[in-house]
Design an enzyme around this catalytic site. Structure first.
Site, short mmCIF file in Angstrom:
data_model
loop_
_atom_site.label_atom_id
_atom_site.label_comp_id
_atom_site.label_asym_id
_atom_site.label_seq_id
_atom_site.Cartn_x
_atom_site.Cartn_y
_atom_site.Cartn_z
N ASP A 41 -3.32 -2.99 9.23
CA ASP A 41 -3.98 -3.58 8.26
C ASP A 41 -3.66 -3.12 7.18
OD1 ASP A 41 -5.91 -4.84 6.77
OD2 ASP A 41 -7.53 -3.35 7.37
N ASP B 293 -2.21 -9.16 3.12
CA ASP B 293 -2.89 -8.47 3.96
C ASP B 293 -2.44 -8.84 5.41
OD1 ASP B 293 -4.86 -7.11 5.47
OD2 ASP B 293 -6.41 -8.01 4.63
#
Length: 526
Positions: free
Chosen positions: A118, A328
């Protein structure tokens, strides 16, 4: 009147330089731990902790500085670091929340964890002494070659609890005493989804990749969230065995590896068209890659934000489609601010030669025998630096009946002015998150052009001390909040790397000094 500067050199000496109008030049070398250096430091910053001359602490500090400089030189020789079990990342589709994962080893003796990757958050956390965690059950066995793990600090010889007084403890306002364990809580974008527990320091097992000779094992001290309690989607879907936050915050693994001098503050992802991929720490990409600078928020860098100038569909670049976007990997799909999403999706739909096939949550889906038969238009993102990012495949496929399939546009609307470039648009690229130079780089890749070869055998360090310790409190910068996608929190702007030359103009002369590996700060020691 002369101008005085203080320069700390790689030899741990302080250089006082005076440049006068009459072109006279004088200098004096002062050892970093001398009484004169201490007096100067105290005059600028107040009291300072200083090692006793020729004491054990004195020599340990000198040794620590030497080792860090050696690691910096090693890191400059194109060294990359990968998890000890290899650079490969895996994708398990809906079974594990559409995220990419890799195996990492933590602690002594080492325990393995399958962590989600992440880039939209900072903390590495794993299930630990659980009160409320996802079940690590046999339901995953058909996909995995081993069991999932739960971290127990008491079983690791190298585990050390962080106290509330530690500079990386961001939960210190909730502490009653500086000696208490440092708590953490991270809230994520998904509704009511969080992880909470306590912070520990332990070793992350890595392998170096230099392109010359065999790999070698590396143990790096990092911060781990002992995740005792998870909530929301982390109880029944993604990240049952933890999450590796790769954001730019001080507490993230890329930041701590850079502060330890092992590699530059940079890493890369590569996701190929089969959804497998690779991750490399310290990778700054190729000389021919395209790039765009990261955009600060209120002068601070807290997330990987870039400035999009136009969104192009086919040969048409739509007007007024500029926005800020967070890059992201923890987001499966790409999200555009609502008004821009409408313009892009409608233009896309107008160019597809097949009628829409309605699916709840995905309004732009099309039924076809193959994606080629749809004649879907190309999509391109143009950044503010006039660099183009061509999206390899904006569609995803859902199986259907009678030999047909449904293809859906993997772009969604989002409230607010900041969009998200998710992992679906990163396919086919080597994406470089370079905080050393404050830029996002990308180049076409099949994910095999950078390889880490074979796995290495783990050899634990001979003692309970990490060979690559975390920077001391004096070396760490002021802690900053975690970036929680897609929020923009505060982060101090990264300063440029050390100047290679120092020019001091005066009325009659200019003196230029070449200072390799020096850090220049007017009027203070570092």
């Amino acid at each position: 009147m002369g101008t005085r500067f203080v320069v700390t050199t790689g030899l741990m000496m302080c250089l006082f330089i005076e440049v006068c109008v009459g072109a006279t030049f004088s200098s004096k070398l002062i050892h970093r731990f001398s009484d004169e250096a201490r007096s100067f430091w105290v005059s600028r910053n107040g009291n300072a902790t200083w090692p006793k001359h020729r004491s054990l602490e004195y020599f340990r500090l000198l040794l620590s500085s030497d080792l860090k400089r050696q690691r910096l030189r090693l890191g400059s020789q194109n060294q990359l670091l990968v998890p000890s079990e290899g650079s490969e990342t895996s994708f398990y589709g809906n079974d594990l929340g559409w995220l990419h994962y890799t195996w990492i080893d933590i602690g002594t003796p080492n325990a393995s964890f399958l962590v989600a990757l992440d880039a939209g958050s900072d903390l590495l956390w794993v299930p630990c002494d659980c009160i409320q965690c996802a079940p690590l059950s046999s339901s995953y066995h058909y996909m995995l070659d081993r069991d999932l793990s739960e971290y127990s600090p008491s079983k690791s010889n190298t585990s050390k609890r962080l106290s509330c007084s530690h500079q990386l403890c961001e939960g210190s306002p909730n502490c009653k005493s500086p000696k208490e364990p440092c708590p953490y809580i991270v809230d994520y974008l998904s509704e009511n989804t969080s992880s909470s527990g306590y912070l520990f320091q332990d070793q992350l097992h890595l392998a170096s990749v230099t392109g010359h000779g065999p790999q070698s094992s590396v143990q790096a001290s990092i911060i781990i969230g002992c995740g005792r309690k998870q909530s929301g989607s982390y109880l029944d879907g993604p990240a049952p065995d933890g999450l590796l936050g790769l954001g730019p915050g001080d507490i993230s693994v890329p930041s701590l590896l850079a502060k330890s001098g092992l590699v530059p503050h940079s890493f890369s992802f590569c996701f190929d068209k089969t959804y497998s991929g690779r991750i490399f720490f310290g990778d700054q990409g190729t000389a021919t890659q395209k790039f765009t600078p990261f955009a600060p928020s209120e002068g601070k860098y807290t997330a990987y934000i870039v400035e999009v100038e136009h969104y192009c569909v086919g040969n048409s670049c739509i007007k007024q489609t500029g926005f800020l976007a967070q890059v992201d990997s923890g987001s499966s799909f790409t999200y555009l601010p609502y008004g821009i999403y409408q313009k892009v999706a409608m233009e896309f739909d107008n160019r597809v030669n097949t009628r829409k096939f309605g699916i709840e949550g995905f309004p732009y889906c099309y039924e076809a025998s193959s994606q080629e038969s749809l004649n879907t238009p190309s999509l391109e993102v143009k950044f503010a630096t006039n660099q183009s990012f061509v999206i390899q495949n904006p569609m995803f496929q859902i199986p259907h009946s009678q030999g047909l399939a449904v293809f859906c546009l993997g772009i969604q609307p989002i409230d607010g002015g900041i969009g998200i470039i998710g992992q679906n648009l990163m396919m086919g690229y080597r994406i470089v998150f370079d905080m050393e130079n404050l830029k996002l780089g990308w180049s076409h890749s099949n994910c095999q052009d950078v390889s880490d070869g074979k796995k290495v055998h783990l050899t634990p360090p001979p003692s309970d001390k990490s060979p690559n310790p975390l920077p001391t409190n004096e070396q760490q910068s002021t802690p900053r909040p975690h970036a929680v996608a897609p929020a923009v929190a505060g982060r101090t702007t990264s300063e440029p790397s050390a100047a290679s030359s120092l020019q001091i103009p005066s009325g009659h002369c200019t003196v230029s000094l070449l200072l390799l590996l020096f850090s220049v700060h007017s009027g203070r020691l570092i």
